[in-house]
Scaffold this motif. Structure first.
Motif, PDB file in Angstrom:
ATOM      1  N   UNK A 277     -12.949 -15.564   9.572  1.00 36.87           N
ATOM      2  CA  UNK A 277     -14.347 -15.155   9.672  1.00 36.87           C
ATOM      3  C   UNK A 277     -15.269 -16.356   9.879  1.00 36.87           C
ATOM      4  N   UNK A 278     -15.176 -17.017  11.009  1.00 31.99           N
ATOM      5  CA  UNK A 278     -16.027 -18.194  11.235  1.00 31.99           C
ATOM      6  C   UNK A 278     -17.512 -17.861  11.280  1.00 31.99           C
ATOM      7  N   UNK A 279     -17.854 -16.599  11.555  1.00 28.33           N
ATOM      8  CA  UNK A 279     -19.257 -16.189  11.614  1.00 28.33           C
ATOM      9  C   UNK A 279     -19.711 -15.483  10.336  1.00 28.33           C
ATOM     10  N   UNK A 280     -18.897 -15.529   9.282  1.00 27.52           N
ATOM     11  CA  UNK A 280     -19.247 -14.845   8.054  1.00 27.52           C
ATOM     12  C   UNK A 280     -18.591 -13.473   7.962  1.00 27.52           C
ATOM     13  N   UNK A 281     -18.777 -12.805   6.842  1.00 26.86           N
ATOM     14  CA  UNK A 281     -18.120 -11.521   6.620  1.00 26.86           C
ATOM     15  C   UNK A 281     -18.911 -10.707   5.612  1.00 26.86           C
ATOM     16  N   UNK A 282     -18.645  -9.418   5.590  1.00 25.94           N
ATOM     17  CA  UNK A 282     -19.124  -8.538   4.529  1.00 25.94           C
ATOM     18  C   UNK A 282     -17.921  -8.091   3.719  1.00 25.94           C
ATOM     19  N   UNK A 283     -18.097  -7.954   2.432  1.00 21.27           N
ATOM     20  CA  UNK A 283     -16.992  -7.522   1.574  1.00 21.27           C
ATOM     21  C   UNK A 283     -16.482  -6.157   2.006  1.00 21.27           C
ATOM     22  N   UNK A 284     -17.382  -5.268   2.382  1.00 18.16           N
ATOM     23  CA  UNK A 284     -16.945  -3.922   2.756  1.00 18.16           C
ATOM     24  C   UNK A 284     -16.244  -3.898   4.111  1.00 18.16           C
ATOM     25  N   UNK A 285     -16.259  -5.007   4.830  1.00 21.53           N
ATOM     26  CA  UNK A 285     -15.514  -5.082   6.071  1.00 21.53           C
ATOM     27  C   UNK A 285     -14.157  -5.713   5.936  1.00 21.53           C
ATOM     28  N   UNK A 286     -13.807  -6.149   4.720  1.00 21.17           N
ATOM     29  CA  UNK A 286     -12.516  -6.794   4.491  1.00 21.17           C
ATOM     30  C   UNK A 286     -11.417  -5.768   4.288  1.00 21.17           C
ATOM     31  N   UNK A 287     -10.189  -6.186   4.517  1.00 22.10           N
ATOM     32  CA  UNK A 287      -9.038  -5.345   4.216  1.00 22.10           C
ATOM     33  C   UNK A 287      -8.682  -4.380   5.331  1.00 22.10           C
ATOM     34  N   UNK A 288      -7.843  -3.413   4.963  1.00 26.44           N
ATOM     35  CA  UNK A 288      -7.370  -2.421   5.926  1.00 26.44           C
ATOM     36  C   UNK A 288      -8.144  -1.119   5.766  1.00 26.44           C
ATOM     37  N   UNK A 289      -8.082  -0.288   6.786  1.00 27.20           N
ATOM     38  CA  UNK A 289      -8.763   1.008   6.779  1.00 27.20           C
ATOM     39  C   UNK A 289      -7.784   2.080   7.232  1.00 27.20           C
ATOM     40  N   UNK A 290      -6.759   2.360   6.384  1.00 23.69           N
ATOM     41  CA  UNK A 290      -5.731   3.332   6.773  1.00 23.69           C
ATOM     42  C   UNK A 290      -6.313   4.729   6.900  1.00 23.69           C
ATOM     43  N   UNK A 291      -5.763   5.504   7.831  1.00 25.26           N
ATOM     44  CA  UNK A 291      -6.187   6.880   8.036  1.00 25.26           C
ATOM     45  C   UNK A 291      -4.982   7.798   7.961  1.00 25.26           C
ATOM     46  N   UNK A 292      -5.223   9.057   7.744  1.00 25.37           N
ATOM     47  CA  UNK A 292      -4.135  10.022   7.707  1.00 25.37           C
ATOM     48  C   UNK A 292      -3.420  10.018   6.371  1.00 25.37           C
ATOM     49  N   UNK A 293      -2.162  10.465   6.369  1.00 20.62           N
ATOM     50  CA  UNK A 293      -1.378  10.549   5.147  1.00 20.62           C
ATOM     51  C   UNK A 293      -1.008   9.156   4.665  1.00 20.62           C
ATOM     52  N   UNK A 294      -0.797   8.998   3.341  1.00 18.53           N
ATOM     53  CA  UNK A 294      -0.414   7.685   2.820  1.00 18.53           C
ATOM     54  C   UNK A 294       0.850   7.153   3.473  1.00 18.53           C
ATOM     55  N   UNK A 295       0.858   5.868   3.776  1.00 20.00           N
ATOM     56  CA  UNK A 295       2.044   5.213   4.312  1.00 20.00           C
ATOM     57  C   UNK A 295       3.070   5.111   3.206  1.00 20.00           C
ATOM     58  N   UNK A 296       4.302   5.557   3.466  1.00 24.44           N
ATOM     59  CA  UNK A 296       5.324   5.573   2.431  1.00 24.44           C
ATOM     60  C   UNK A 296       5.997   4.232   2.292  1.00 24.44           C
ATOM     61  N   UNK A 297       6.676   4.036   1.141  1.00 22.10           N
ATOM     62  CA  UNK A 297       7.312   2.769   0.846  1.00 22.10           C
ATOM     63  C   UNK A 297       8.676   2.640   1.494  1.00 22.10           C
ATOM     64  N   UNK A 298       9.433   3.724   1.547  1.00 15.59           N
ATOM     65  CA  UNK A 298      10.792   3.628   2.062  1.00 15.59           C
ATOM     66  C   UNK A 298      10.822   3.416   3.556  1.00 15.59           C
ATOM     67  N   UNK A 299      11.773   2.613   4.009  1.00 18.85           N
ATOM     68  CA  UNK A 299      11.857   2.339   5.443  1.00 18.85           C
ATOM     69  C   UNK A 299      12.202   3.588   6.230  1.00 18.85           C
TER      70      UNK A 299
END
Length: 323
Positions: A277-299
């Motif tokens: 983020x060389x131009x700065x950042x907002x906390x609410x813009x950090x991280x991932x934004x998954x959609x749909x059903x939860x991603x499962x753990x098992x391969x």
């Protein structure tokens, strides 16, 4: 805020000042002083290596591999994790900025199928790994009250994240971590891929980028214990390399003991390895934004453990912009 009087800014002044605080009620201030002033480099290194421990638990490593966040976007994921944790550390659990970071973490985790057991284990790495790192390489060890404050800080973080049955003391965190690793550490190809990606990222951080990549890899593997190396299928480095690597860190600790006390905080966002983020950042813009059903753990999608539960009262908060 650096609240040490100028007349007492000796190497052990902060330790003595922190001893006057109550680790049961002043845990945030104690841990903030430890992480930003007293041991910033050590705690950052310890938490970086704590990542590898979480990868060695297949349910965690497989999930990270499936999302691709620690392979295709490892720099951003590393930066986001540190920046979100720093927002809480810097501002506290009740401030608007801290609440915004916790809300972001909770909403991010809600999109993935993460068991409460794995959440407790990851929380335990935040408590135990820095304690063990400082015991081995720090310019001094943490006092009992400082260890208590560290555990209480992460207990509070766990409460805000809705994690049930969080250990009550740093010793209980240690017991949980050791038992969980003994039961769950094992090799998984997805976990190894995530570990390789993180190791490659660490090799780009100054001053690591000045050394040959094989030397950086050997140094990193030297700091891993044998159960961790075995779970990730990393070869043990030559014994001489391991001894020299650990001696070098202990020597650094002895040198730091004679350096002037830090009077300005060392912030994660200012480190040269943080580059997303060389131009700065907002906390609410950090991280991932998954959609749909939860991603499962098992391969293969066969892991049906319940999704980590989040209470609705833990999702509030504000926003902040860091430039």
């Amino acid at each position: 805020m650096n609240w040490l009087p100028r007349r007492v800014r000796t190497r052990f002044a902060r330790r003595d000042a922190l001893a006057e605080l109550d680790p049961e009620t002043d845990f945030h201030e104690i841990y903030r002083q430890l992480a930003l002033y007293e041991f910033p480099w050590d705690i950052n290194q310890a938490l970086s290596f704590a990542l590898f421990r979480t990868y060695a638990v297949p349910s965690i490593g497989r999930l990270l591999h499936r999302t691709g966040e620690f392979t295709r976007r490892v720099q951003k994921r590393y930066d986001d994790t540190g920046l979100l944790l720093e927002a809480v550390l810097e501002h506290g659990f009740d401030a608007e900025e801290g609440r915004a970071a916790i809300r972001r973490v909770n909403r991010m985790h809600r999109g993935y199928d993460i068991s409460d057991d794995d959440m407790r284990y990851v929380l335990s790495t935040f408590v135990v790994t820095p304690i063990r790192w400082l015991d081995a390489y720090g310019w001094r060890r943490l006092t009992e009250d400082e260890k208590t404050a560290s555990a209480n800080y992460y207990r509070e973080l766990g409460r805000h994240m809705g994690i049930p049955d969080v250990p009550a003391t740093w010793r209980e965190f240690t017991t949980l971590l050791d038992g969980y690793e003994a039961a769950h550490f094992r090799y998984d190809p997805g976990s190894r891929t995530v570990a390789d990606s993180t190791l490659a990222l660490l090799a780009t951080f100054p001053p690591n980028h000045l050394a040959p990549r094989p030397a950086v890899d050997a140094f990193a593997r030297s700091l891993m214990d044998e159960p961790l190396r075995r779970a990730l299928a990393y070869r043990s480095p030559p014994r001489a390399v391991e001894v020299l690597s650990r001696k070098a860190l202990r020597l650094r600790g002895r040198v730091v003991r004679f350096m002037p006390v830090r009077t300005e905080p060392s912030m994660f966002r200012d480190l040269p390895g943080v580059r997303s983020y060389p131009q700065g950042f907002t906390v609410e813009g950090l991280g991932t934004f998954p959609t749909g059903c939860p991603v499962t753990q098992g391969s293969d999608g066969s892991d049906t453990r319940p999704q980590h539960a989040l209470r609705s009262d833990q999702l509030g908060g504000g926003t902040t912009t860091r430039q």
